[in-house]
Scaffold this active site. Structure first.
Site, PDB file in Angstrom:
ATOM      1  N   LYS A 198      34.967   6.123  -4.275  1.00  0.00           N
ATOM      2  CA  LYS A 198      35.984   5.088  -4.241  1.00  0.00           C
ATOM      3  C   LYS A 198      35.376   3.773  -4.730  1.00  0.00           C
ATOM      4  O   LYS A 198      34.181   3.669  -4.899  1.00  0.00           O
ATOM      5  CB  LYS A 198      36.509   4.912  -2.804  1.00  0.00           C
ATOM      6  N   GLU A 211      37.338  -0.932   2.546  1.00  0.00           N
ATOM      7  CA  GLU A 211      37.933   0.404   2.692  1.00  0.00           C
ATOM      8  C   GLU A 211      37.065   1.273   3.598  1.00  0.00           C
ATOM      9  O   GLU A 211      37.569   2.010   4.453  1.00  0.00           O
ATOM     10  CB  GLU A 211      38.074   1.071   1.329  1.00  0.00           C
TER      11      GLU A 211
HETATM   12  O1  LIG Z   1      38.645  -0.013  -4.824  1.00  0.00           O
HETATM   13  C1  LIG Z   1      39.600   0.729  -5.037  1.00  0.00           C
HETATM   14  C2  LIG Z   1      39.908   1.941  -4.297  1.00  0.00           C
HETATM   15  O2  LIG Z   1      38.788   2.629  -3.867  1.00  0.00           O
HETATM   16  C3  LIG Z   1      40.954   2.860  -4.877  1.00  0.00           C
HETATM   17  O3  LIG Z   1      41.379   3.681  -3.834  1.00  0.00           O
HETATM   18  C4  LIG Z   1      40.492   3.754  -5.979  1.00  0.00           C
HETATM   19  O4  LIG Z   1      39.898   2.986  -6.989  1.00  0.00           O
HETATM   20  C5  LIG Z   1      41.657   4.568  -6.560  1.00  0.00           C
HETATM   21  O5  LIG Z   1      42.575   3.721  -7.153  1.00  0.00           O
HETATM   22  P1  LIG Z   1      43.818   4.249  -7.965  1.00  0.00           P
HETATM   23  O6  LIG Z   1      44.783   4.790  -6.987  1.00  0.00           O
HETATM   24  O7  LIG Z   1      44.339   3.020  -8.684  1.00  0.00           O
HETATM   25  O8  LIG Z   1      43.315   5.263  -8.946  1.00  0.00           O
END
Ligand SMILES: O=C[C@H](O)[C@H](O)[C@H](O)COP(=O)(O)O
Length: 217
Positions: A94, A103
């Protein structure tokens, strides 16, 4: 289905997990943004949400959901968040959006972590997606050299600061066959705040948008 349709579908499936939950932990990213939109319909049923980023806080406030401090919220029943990569053991990468530290804190403080992804995020071995590492700014070059020793190619996310005022190294070319060990090794480097491997506190449930179905892992 388009990727956005897959994300919407999986976000809708996550709503089932927050019914009757007083305080919901809410992650960050494009997949969770769909979940936040749907949470609007349940705002009168929940006390509020604990947010993993300034961006998510703004979205929650815009739809009238009270944003609570983790320090006063106690343990969170359910945390809903996306991921950049998911392996068959529910270990994750993540932090593509830079929110990894908050997170990880909310995931740690939550009883159930429901991860929502579309099928493009599923891999056998983590590491194709560059691993985000949040660093104290003055330690950036030192940590980068240490990451090279661990086999990666760190790239500085230039002109980017996390919500905590730190910087990010995106580490390419990692083939992470032992995520538990790698998470610990990276976090042991002085100057690292945390890294984007969610291996010790991994997902309890992964909902995967696949074709016109949602699979549960
Ligand atoms: O820092 C961001 C988070 O960890 C998000 O959960 C991860 O990057 C996934 O993001 P997306 O749903 O936009 O692919």
């Amino acid at each position: 289905m388009t990727q956005d349709e897959l994300k919407k579908q999986v976000a809708a499936a996550a709503i089932e997990y927050i019914k009757g939950v007083p305080i919901v932990g809410v992650g960050t990213g494009s997949t969770v943004n769909f979940f936040i939109e749907m949470l609007a319909d349940y705002k009168n049923d929940i006390e509020g949400a604990v947010s993993s980023s300034e961006a998510t806080t703004e979205r929650l406030k815009n739809i009238g959901i009270p944003v609570l401090e983790l320090n006063s919220a106690g343990d969170i029943e359910v945390y809903v968040d996306g991921a950049d990569e998911v392996d068959p053991r529910k270990k994750l990468i993540k932090g593509g959006g830079g929110a990894l530290t908050r997170e990880k804190i909310i995931a740690a403080a939550s009883k159930k972590f429901v991860c929502i992804v579309d099928e493009s995020k599923c891999v056998d071995v983590l590491g194709k997606f560059p691993l985000p590492v949040e660093v104290i700014p003055m330690a950036r070059s030192y940590v980068a050299r240490e990451m090279v020793k661990l086999g990666g190619q760190p790239v500085w996310r230039e002109d980017y600061y996390t919500d905590n005022g730190n910087e990010i190294l995106d580490v390419h070319n990692m083939e992470i066959t032992n995520p538990m060990e790698m998470e610990r090794l990276i976090n042991d480097i002085t100057g690292v705040v945390t890294n984007g491997l969610f291996a010790h506190r991994d997902a309890d449930i992964v909902l995967i948008g696949k074709g016109d179905k949602v699979e549960t892992m």
